[in-house]
Design a protein around this motif. Structure first.
Motif, PDB file in Angstrom:
ATOM      1  N   ILE A  22       3.230  -5.200   3.426  1.00  0.00           N
ATOM      2  CA  ILE A  22       2.573  -5.969   4.480  1.00  0.00           C
ATOM      3  C   ILE A  22       2.837  -7.451   4.244  1.00  0.00           C
ATOM      4  CG2 ILE A  22       0.404  -6.345   5.703  1.00  0.00           C
ATOM      5  CD1 ILE A  22      -0.582  -3.779   4.189  1.00  0.00           C
ATOM      6  N   HIS A  23       3.416  -8.092   5.206  1.00  0.00           N
ATOM      7  CA  HIS A  23       3.781  -9.497   5.058  1.00  0.00           C
ATOM      8  C   HIS A  23       2.538 -10.387   5.081  1.00  0.00           C
ATOM      9  CE1 HIS A  23       8.313  -9.149   5.741  1.00  0.00           C
ATOM     10  NE2 HIS A  23       7.840  -7.912   5.729  1.00  0.00           N
ATOM     11  N   ASP A  40       0.840  -1.193   0.000  1.00  0.00           N
ATOM     12  CA  ASP A  40       0.000   0.000   0.000  1.00  0.00           C
ATOM     13  C   ASP A  40       0.877   1.245   0.000  1.00  0.00           C
ATOM     14  OD1 ASP A  40      -2.237  -1.524   0.068  1.00  0.00           O
ATOM     15  OD2 ASP A  40      -2.729  -1.157   2.174  1.00  0.00           O
ATOM     16  N   THR A  59       2.867  -7.886  10.183  1.00  0.00           N
ATOM     17  CA  THR A  59       4.245  -7.434  10.030  1.00  0.00           C
ATOM     18  C   THR A  59       4.368  -6.554   8.789  1.00  0.00           C
ATOM     19  OG1 THR A  59       4.971  -9.514  11.012  1.00  0.00           O
ATOM     20  CG2 THR A  59       6.640  -8.168   9.920  1.00  0.00           C
ATOM     21  N   THR A  60       5.011  -5.415   8.934  1.00  0.00           N
ATOM     22  CA  THR A  60       5.148  -4.488   7.812  1.00  0.00           C
ATOM     23  C   THR A  60       6.575  -3.965   7.720  1.00  0.00           C
ATOM     24  OG1 THR A  60       4.560  -2.554   9.129  1.00  0.00           O
ATOM     25  CG2 THR A  60       2.754  -3.710   8.030  1.00  0.00           C
ATOM     26  N   TYR A  87       3.839   0.808   2.524  1.00  0.00           N
ATOM     27  CA  TYR A  87       3.827  -0.282   3.501  1.00  0.00           C
ATOM     28  C   TYR A  87       3.831  -1.610   2.754  1.00  0.00           C
ATOM     29  CZ  TYR A  87       2.407   3.292   6.879  1.00  0.00           C
ATOM     30  OH  TYR A  87       2.344   4.419   7.669  1.00  0.00           O
ATOM     31  N   LYS A 138       8.234  -0.414   6.200  1.00  0.00           N
ATOM     32  CA  LYS A 138       7.778   0.925   5.830  1.00  0.00           C
ATOM     33  C   LYS A 138       8.890   1.685   5.130  1.00  0.00           C
ATOM     34  CE  LYS A 138       7.350   4.146   8.951  1.00  0.00           C
ATOM     35  NZ  LYS A 138       6.864   4.950  10.092  1.00  0.00           N
ATOM     36  N   TYR A 182      -7.585  -3.594   4.241  1.00  0.00           N
ATOM     37  CA  TYR A 182      -7.059  -2.336   3.724  1.00  0.00           C
ATOM     38  C   TYR A 182      -7.861  -1.920   2.505  1.00  0.00           C
ATOM     39  CZ  TYR A 182      -3.293  -3.948   6.622  1.00  0.00           C
ATOM     40  OH  TYR A 182      -2.572  -4.406   7.666  1.00  0.00           O
ATOM     41  N   GLN A 198      -4.398 -11.108  12.081  1.00  0.00           N
ATOM     42  CA  GLN A 198      -3.834 -11.936  11.024  1.00  0.00           C
ATOM     43  C   GLN A 198      -4.928 -12.371  10.047  1.00  0.00           C
ATOM     44  OE1 GLN A 198      -1.663 -15.220  12.471  1.00  0.00           O
ATOM     45  NE2 GLN A 198      -1.262 -16.109  10.464  1.00  0.00           N
ATOM     46  N   GLY A 214      -0.376 -10.347   7.583  1.00  0.00           N
ATOM     47  CA  GLY A 214      -1.267  -9.195   7.669  1.00  0.00           C
ATOM     48  C   GLY A 214      -0.926  -8.228   8.773  1.00  0.00           C
ATOM     49  N   TYR A 255      -1.781  -0.151  10.543  1.00  0.00           N
ATOM     50  CA  TYR A 255      -1.455  -1.420   9.917  1.00  0.00           C
ATOM     51  C   TYR A 255      -1.051  -2.477  10.940  1.00  0.00           C
ATOM     52  CZ  TYR A 255      -1.573   1.030   5.505  1.00  0.00           C
ATOM     53  OH  TYR A 255      -1.966   1.742   4.424  1.00  0.00           O
ATOM     54  N   SER A 256      -0.249  -2.070  11.933  1.00  0.00           N
ATOM     55  CA  SER A 256       0.297  -3.049  12.859  1.00  0.00           C
ATOM     56  C   SER A 256      -0.764  -3.687  13.746  1.00  0.00           C
ATOM     57  CB  SER A 256       1.356  -2.381  13.739  1.00  0.00           C
ATOM     58  OG  SER A 256       0.784  -1.302  14.457  1.00  0.00           O
TER      59      SER A 256
END
Length: 459
Positions: free
Chosen positions: A134-135, A47, A140-141, A132, A143, A448, A443, A138, A438-439
């Motif tokens: 995003i792993h 994103d 872990t990111t 971002y 930035k 988003y 999961q 859903g 996001y964080s």
């Protein structure tokens, strides 16, 4: 971006097309997200969040008395105003990014009603794009943030007609050389060819002196000054730092009994004058000041008038003569009345892995509804923030809530710094329906927003 344990990223950055990170209001921002992977990576989404906002903050000491005991209490003044906050999905569904170099295009049309970037003593206007990655969980990111500057171009030719009118300042005083002598008139007229000027210009200042007395004009001081004013929302207040002198010119003396006319060139310094017309929290004004010092015990004569410092000079249609072309954005000035449909120039598909049916690509072109309405007021309510007095006066006054009860108003959910003990927090909680950061997403939730590149509605 240095490699992170377990995340395998190298040299992550956002690169703007044309290698310049400065854009006009209304211009299309285009760039690429570049990074390298040392090994394949499962991702949930990518994103890009575009954000433009103004923030003001300062602290004052308030003296309180309890039972005849005086104590100092710090009171914090804060305010925030967002012009856009838009999330653009650069990927389509969960996928795998293969090892190697990746370059993903991104684009966003900056709204026309955005003020210029600004950094002041108690407030600033800043713009940025944050990507971002995003792993697959859903949560872990990674930035990657890239700031950019915005110039709201002020064209003196399309502004108020009064900008083109001359600025005339008249000084009249009865003066005498001694305490008991007969006073005689002294008249000085100062004239600028127009009330609108541009940085880098040499403005001819015409001075006409009609001195019937024997008093000498020892010095005439011309100045171009700037003033700033910051407005807070919680609690509502204003702060105005001391004015700053941008240019000064001293001429004289003029002998007593003389009648003469002079023309003095006053050079406007080369700088990018911020246009804050669409910002209700920060005002910037420019003033032309004249001070005439007389000999003997006679009082000095002084006056000031507001002027407008724009980007496009009177009588010109472009910026080919601008003194700082290297600081300007690439491309022509956007025209809100003749804006072609926004179509990203780079719409190629980015394919990370053949093992997944989903490809990471830029969103399809085409306008969508303008995502965020900027917290700005119509010009007639407050007046222009850097224009001459009259119908386009600087204002320097608090917003009239009786005219527009929605202003000023805070932006809920803004993470203000901690307040002193006993001072209530200004705003709390997120607006109804606003997604958490996001964080904090659970999961696999994957909530988003997805949308196409943004474009403001046609004018």
């Amino acid at each position: 971006m240095e490699p992170l344990p377990g995340r395998r990223f190298i040299d992550g950055c956002v690169v703007f097309n044309g290698s310049k990170s400065v854009f006009y209001s209304g211009q299309v921002l285009e760039g690429k997200l570049n990074f390298e992977l040392t090994s394949p990576l499962h991702i949930f989404a990518i994103d890009a969040v575009y954000l433009g906002a103004a923030n003001v903050e300062w602290t004052e000491v308030q003296v309180e008395t309890y039972n005849r005991v005086r104590r100092n209490k710090q009171l914090k003044y804060i305010g925030r105003e967002e012009y856009f906050k838009y999330t653009q999905r650069l990927s389509q569904g969960p996928t795998v990014l293969e090892a190697g170099s990746h370059s993903i295009p991104l684009s966003y049309q900056i709204p026309f009603n955005c003020p210029s970037s600004f950094e002041g003593e108690k407030g600033q206007v800043k713009y940025s794009v944050t990507v971002y990655i995003i792993h697959h969980d859903g949560v872990t990111t990674d930035k990657i943030e890239a700031p950019f500057d915005v110039i709201d171009p002020m064209n003196l030719n399309t502004g108020s007609p009064d900008i083109k009118n001359p600025l005339v300042m008249e000084f009249d005083q009865m003066v005498g050389c001694q305490l008991f002598c007969v006073s005689k008139p002294l008249a000085v007229s100062v004239r600028l060819p127009a009330q609108g000027v541009c940085p880098g210009q040499s403005v001819p200042v015409a001075v006409a002196v009609r001195n019937s007395a024997s008093v000498e004009i020892t010095k005439i001081l011309f100045q171009i000054t700037t003033r700033e004013r910051f407005r807070s929302q919680q609690p509502q207040s204003e702060y105005e730092p001391p004015e700053e002198v941008l240019a000064a010119l001293r001429r004289g003396p003029v002998l007593g009994g003389a009648s003469a006319e002079y023309v003095f060139p006053l050079d406007v310094p080369a700088f990018l004058a911020p246009n804050m017309e669409h910002c209700t929290l920060i005002d910037i004004g420019y003033f032309f000041k004249v001070k005439i010092k007389l000999s003997g015990c006679n009082e000095d004569m002084e006056d000031e008038a507001e002027i407008c410092i724009g980007l496009v000079p009177l009588g010109e249609t472009d910026l080919k003569n601008h003194p700082m072309p290297e600081k300007l954005p690439i491309g022509p000035l956007p025209d809100p009345n003749n804006q072609p449909p926004y179509t990203p120039s780079n719409t190629r598909t980015f394919t990370p892995s053949q093992s997944y049916q989903h490809d990471v690509q830029i969103c399809p072109p085409g306008p969508i509804p303008y995502p965020v309405v900027a917290n700005v007021a119509d010009a007639p309510i407050f007046g222009s923030k850097n224009s001459p007095a009259g119908p386009f006066e600087i204002g320097f006054r608090a917003p009239d809530v009786s005219v527009n009860p929605t202003l000023p108003h805070p932006v809920p959910g803004y993470p203000y710094p901690g307040l002193p003990q006993g001072q209530a927090p200004p705003y709390s909680g997120l607006p109804q329906g606003q997604a958490p950061p996001y964080s904090s997403l659970p999961q696999g939730q994957g909530s988003y927003p997805t949308s196409q590149p943004s474009a403001p509605p046609p004018y």
